[in-house]
Design a protein around this motif. Structure first.
Motif, PDB file in Angstrom:
ATOM      1  N   SER A  85       0.826  -1.207   0.000  1.00 52.53           N
ATOM      2  CA  SER A  85       0.000   0.000   0.000  1.00 52.53           C
ATOM      3  C   SER A  85       0.860   1.258   0.000  1.00 52.53           C
ATOM      4  O   SER A  85       0.488   2.286  -0.581  1.00 52.53           O
ATOM      5  CB  SER A  85      -0.938   0.004   1.209  1.00 52.53           C
ATOM      6  OG  SER A  85      -0.222   0.066   2.415  1.00 52.53           O
TER       7      SER A  85
ATOM      8  N   LYS B 165      -5.846  -0.690   4.262  1.00 53.23           N
ATOM      9  CA  LYS B 165      -4.812  -1.691   4.548  1.00 53.23           C
ATOM     10  C   LYS B 165      -4.660  -1.946   6.050  1.00 53.23           C
ATOM     11  O   LYS B 165      -4.240  -3.030   6.457  1.00 53.23           O
ATOM     12  CB  LYS B 165      -3.468  -1.237   3.954  1.00 53.23           C
ATOM     13  CG  LYS B 165      -3.402  -1.340   2.435  1.00 53.23           C
ATOM     14  CD  LYS B 165      -3.493  -2.788   1.972  1.00 53.23           C
ATOM     15  CE  LYS B 165      -3.326  -2.890   0.464  1.00 53.23           C
ATOM     16  NZ  LYS B 165      -3.406  -4.294  -0.002  1.00 53.23           N
ATOM     17  N   TRP B 166      -4.996  -0.950   6.865  1.00 52.19           N
ATOM     18  CA  TRP B 166      -4.959  -1.166   8.313  1.00 52.19           C
ATOM     19  C   TRP B 166      -6.046  -2.158   8.721  1.00 52.19           C
ATOM     20  O   TRP B 166      -5.834  -3.000   9.604  1.00 52.19           O
ATOM     21  CB  TRP B 166      -5.143   0.159   9.042  1.00 52.19           C
ATOM     22  CG  TRP B 166      -5.016   0.043  10.528  1.00 52.19           C
ATOM     23  CD1 TRP B 166      -6.017  -0.202  11.438  1.00 52.19           C
ATOM     24  CD2 TRP B 166      -3.812   0.144  11.292  1.00 52.19           C
ATOM     25  NE1 TRP B 166      -5.522  -0.246  12.708  1.00 52.19           N
ATOM     26  CE2 TRP B 166      -4.168  -0.041  12.655  1.00 52.19           C
ATOM     27  CE3 TRP B 166      -2.481   0.388  10.964  1.00 52.19           C
ATOM     28  CZ2 TRP B 166      -3.226   0.007  13.682  1.00 52.19           C
ATOM     29  CZ3 TRP B 166      -1.549   0.437  11.980  1.00 52.19           C
ATOM     30  CH2 TRP B 166      -1.916   0.246  13.313  1.00 52.19           C
TER      31      TRP B 166
ATOM     32  N   PRO C 195      -4.778  -5.915   6.737  1.00 54.07           N
ATOM     33  CA  PRO C 195      -3.317  -5.924   6.526  1.00 54.07           C
ATOM     34  C   PRO C 195      -2.855  -7.145   5.743  1.00 54.07           C
ATOM     35  O   PRO C 195      -3.406  -8.241   5.898  1.00 54.07           O
ATOM     36  CB  PRO C 195      -2.766  -5.938   7.954  1.00 54.07           C
ATOM     37  CG  PRO C 195      -3.859  -6.541   8.776  1.00 54.07           C
ATOM     38  CD  PRO C 195      -5.156  -6.115   8.141  1.00 54.07           C
ATOM     39  N   GLU C 196      -1.852  -6.920   4.909  1.00 53.69           N
ATOM     40  CA  GLU C 196      -1.263  -8.007   4.124  1.00 53.69           C
ATOM     41  C   GLU C 196       0.256  -7.886   4.183  1.00 53.69           C
ATOM     42  O   GLU C 196       0.803  -6.796   3.976  1.00 53.69           O
ATOM     43  CB  GLU C 196      -1.718  -7.942   2.669  1.00 53.69           C
ATOM     44  CG  GLU C 196      -3.216  -8.124   2.470  1.00 53.69           C
ATOM     45  CD  GLU C 196      -3.615  -7.982   1.010  1.00 53.69           C
ATOM     46  OE1 GLU C 196      -2.694  -7.814   0.170  1.00 53.69           O
ATOM     47  OE2 GLU C 196      -4.819  -8.021   0.713  1.00 53.69           O
TER      48      GLU C 196
ATOM     49  N   THR D  64       7.422  -3.929   7.773  1.00 58.00           N
ATOM     50  CA  THR D  64       6.541  -5.009   7.326  1.00 58.00           C
ATOM     51  C   THR D  64       7.346  -6.237   6.922  1.00 58.00           C
ATOM     52  O   THR D  64       6.974  -7.375   7.243  1.00 58.00           O
ATOM     53  CB  THR D  64       5.677  -4.530   6.141  1.00 58.00           C
ATOM     54  OG1 THR D  64       4.831  -3.460   6.576  1.00 58.00           O
ATOM     55  CG2 THR D  64       4.794  -5.661   5.612  1.00 58.00           C
TER      56      THR D  64
ATOM     57  N   ASN E  89       4.078  -8.034   9.588  1.00 57.96           N
ATOM     58  CA  ASN E  89       2.810  -7.374   9.922  1.00 57.96           C
ATOM     59  C   ASN E  89       2.527  -6.267   8.914  1.00 57.96           C
ATOM     60  O   ASN E  89       3.232  -5.254   8.866  1.00 57.96           O
ATOM     61  CB  ASN E  89       2.880  -6.802  11.337  1.00 57.96           C
ATOM     62  CG  ASN E  89       1.546  -6.244  11.804  1.00 57.96           C
ATOM     63  OD1 ASN E  89       0.600  -6.094  11.028  1.00 57.96           O
ATOM     64  ND2 ASN E  89       1.465  -5.935  13.088  1.00 57.96           N
ATOM     65  N   GLY E  90       1.473  -6.435   8.107  1.00 59.86           N
ATOM     66  CA  GLY E  90       1.148  -5.462   7.067  1.00 59.86           C
ATOM     67  C   GLY E  90       0.675  -4.129   7.591  1.00 59.86           C
ATOM     68  O   GLY E  90       0.572  -3.170   6.824  1.00 59.86           O
ATOM     69  N   ARG E  91       0.387  -4.038   8.890  1.00 61.90           N
ATOM     70  CA  ARG E  91      -0.080  -2.752   9.420  1.00 61.90           C
ATOM     71  C   ARG E  91       1.031  -1.706   9.458  1.00 61.90           C
ATOM     72  O   ARG E  91       0.748  -0.510   9.478  1.00 61.90           O
ATOM     73  CB  ARG E  91      -0.673  -2.961  10.821  1.00 61.90           C
ATOM     74  CG  ARG E  91      -2.097  -3.520  10.757  1.00 61.90           C
ATOM     75  CD  ARG E  91      -2.759  -3.597  12.082  1.00 61.90           C
ATOM     76  NE  ARG E  91      -4.176  -3.924  11.930  1.00 61.90           N
ATOM     77  CZ  ARG E  91      -4.994  -4.236  12.929  1.00 61.90           C
ATOM     78  NH1 ARG E  91      -4.506  -4.272  14.173  1.00 61.90           N
ATOM     79  NH2 ARG E  91      -6.259  -4.520  12.705  1.00 61.90           N
TER      80      ARG E  91
ATOM     81  N   ASP F  95       3.058  -1.256   6.979  1.00 64.23           N
ATOM     82  CA  ASP F  95       2.912  -0.699   5.631  1.00 64.23           C
ATOM     83  C   ASP F  95       1.756   0.293   5.591  1.00 64.23           C
ATOM     84  O   ASP F  95       1.855   1.378   5.003  1.00 64.23           O
ATOM     85  CB  ASP F  95       2.676  -1.847   4.646  1.00 64.23           C
ATOM     86  CG  ASP F  95       2.801  -1.408   3.195  1.00 64.23           C
ATOM     87  OD1 ASP F  95       3.467  -0.385   2.936  1.00 64.23           O
ATOM     88  OD2 ASP F  95       2.228  -2.089   2.325  1.00 64.23           O
ATOM     89  N   ALA F  96       0.646  -0.078   6.244  1.00 65.98           N
ATOM     90  CA  ALA F  96      -0.510   0.820   6.311  1.00 65.98           C
ATOM     91  C   ALA F  96      -0.171   2.099   7.071  1.00 65.98           C
ATOM     92  O   ALA F  96      -0.596   3.197   6.697  1.00 65.98           O
ATOM     93  CB  ALA F  96      -1.679   0.101   6.976  1.00 65.98           C
TER      94      ALA F  96
END
Length: 308
Positions: free
Chosen positions: A34, A102-103, A106-107, A184, A189-191, A193-194
């Protein structure tokens, strides 16, 4: 600011942003990051903004006509104001939306292309730094002793302050993106990135608001700088002109200044002498302030202030 200097900075920023936008989009397609998507849209918005500044410069150069007797100089301010709108909506609000999305969903960044965002962001930082350096070099030609904040707030030509704000926001946004992508990758943890995406969005909104406020002030009509007003007031006095009763100045464009003043002349002067004094005063003003393109002088006689 010279128009040529502003154009050089705009072209350097445009070339950098076009190249960066393509690489960021490729990185997003490979990783679905993101932060990379937000930065891609940011670069596209910046590229469009540079085109707006170039168009505004061309349209402002048109010769004054019957419908617009003072010319089109303020169109540079109008197009710079449009830049703030694009930065706010296309850049800032989109990044905030993408960050919130994305939060909530998350990815992680996975797969064999995990390293691509890092390489792209480092290359983008180098290109943006070059663009920013160009804007700094061109700005220093006219900045004088003013601080950078003061320069952005008092500059009458919008191009260089706009590019400075955009490039500084771009560099900081790339740092936010690098922060989010790196954490990330480390944590999975994709958060993170968010979070980087949200920081980019908030940054762009803040810069857009500052830019919009400054351009709004110029569109309404700002007076000449304090130094310019002092030079003009001093130049008006001389010969048959005893003093300046009152004076107003306003920028019709970055390099066009309107001067209107009521000047005190001797009561014994003939109309021909007053006319000659006005002509001389106008020549003196243009000698010390070449941007004073339109000058209106009204002769008057100082009268004693009535006593109560």
């Amino acid at each position: 600011m010279s128009t040529e200097g502003g154009t050089r900075a705009i072209i350097a920023a445009l070339a950098a942003n076009l190249g960066i936008a393509v690489t960021k989009f490729v990185a997003f397609l490979l990783t679905q990051s993101s932060s990379m998507l937000a930065e891609s849209i940011h670069s596209v918005a910046d590229s469009g903004n540079q085109l707006l500044l170039l168009i505004g410069g061309r349209r402002a150069a048109r010769v004054a006509d019957e419908e617009h007797p003072f010319g089109y100089g303020r169109q540079r301010y109008v197009y710079a104001f449009l830049v703030s709108i694009v930065l706010f909506s296309v850049g800032g609000l989109f990044a905030i939306y993408e960050g919130v999305h994305k939060w909530q969903h998350p990815e992680p960044i996975e797969g064999r292309w995990w390293w691509v965002p890092l390489v792209v962001l480092l290359v983008a930082i180098a290109l943006e730094a070059y663009s920013f350096r160009t804007a700094v070099v061109e700005s220093n030609r006219t900045r004088g002793s003013r601080s950078w904040v003061e320069y952005v707030r008092t500059a009458k030509a919008p191009e260089l302050p706009v590019v400075l704000l955009e490039d500084s926001a771009a560099l900081l946004g790339l740092v936010f993106a690098l922060f989010g992508v790196s954490l990330t990758l480390v944590t999975g943890n994709g958060r993170w990135d968010a979070a980087g995406t949200l920081l980019i969005g908030l940054l762009l909104v803040a810069v857009a608001i500052v830019l919009g406020l400054e351009m709004n002030s110029l569109i309404i009509g700002e007076a000449a700088s304090t130094d310019s007003v002092a030079r003009i007031r001093e130049a008006l006095v001389g010969g048959a002109v005893q003093s300046v009763i009152h004076m107003r100045t306003m920028h019709l464009g970055p390099e066009e200044l309107l001067v209107a003043a009521k000047i005190a002349v001797h009561a014994s002067e003939s109309a021909a002498d007053v006319a000659a004094a006005i002509d001389e005063a106008e020549r003196r003003v243009r000698a010390v302030e070449p941007f004073a393109r339109v000058i209106y002088l009204e002769p008057d006689i100082r009268r004693p202030v009535p006593q109560d």
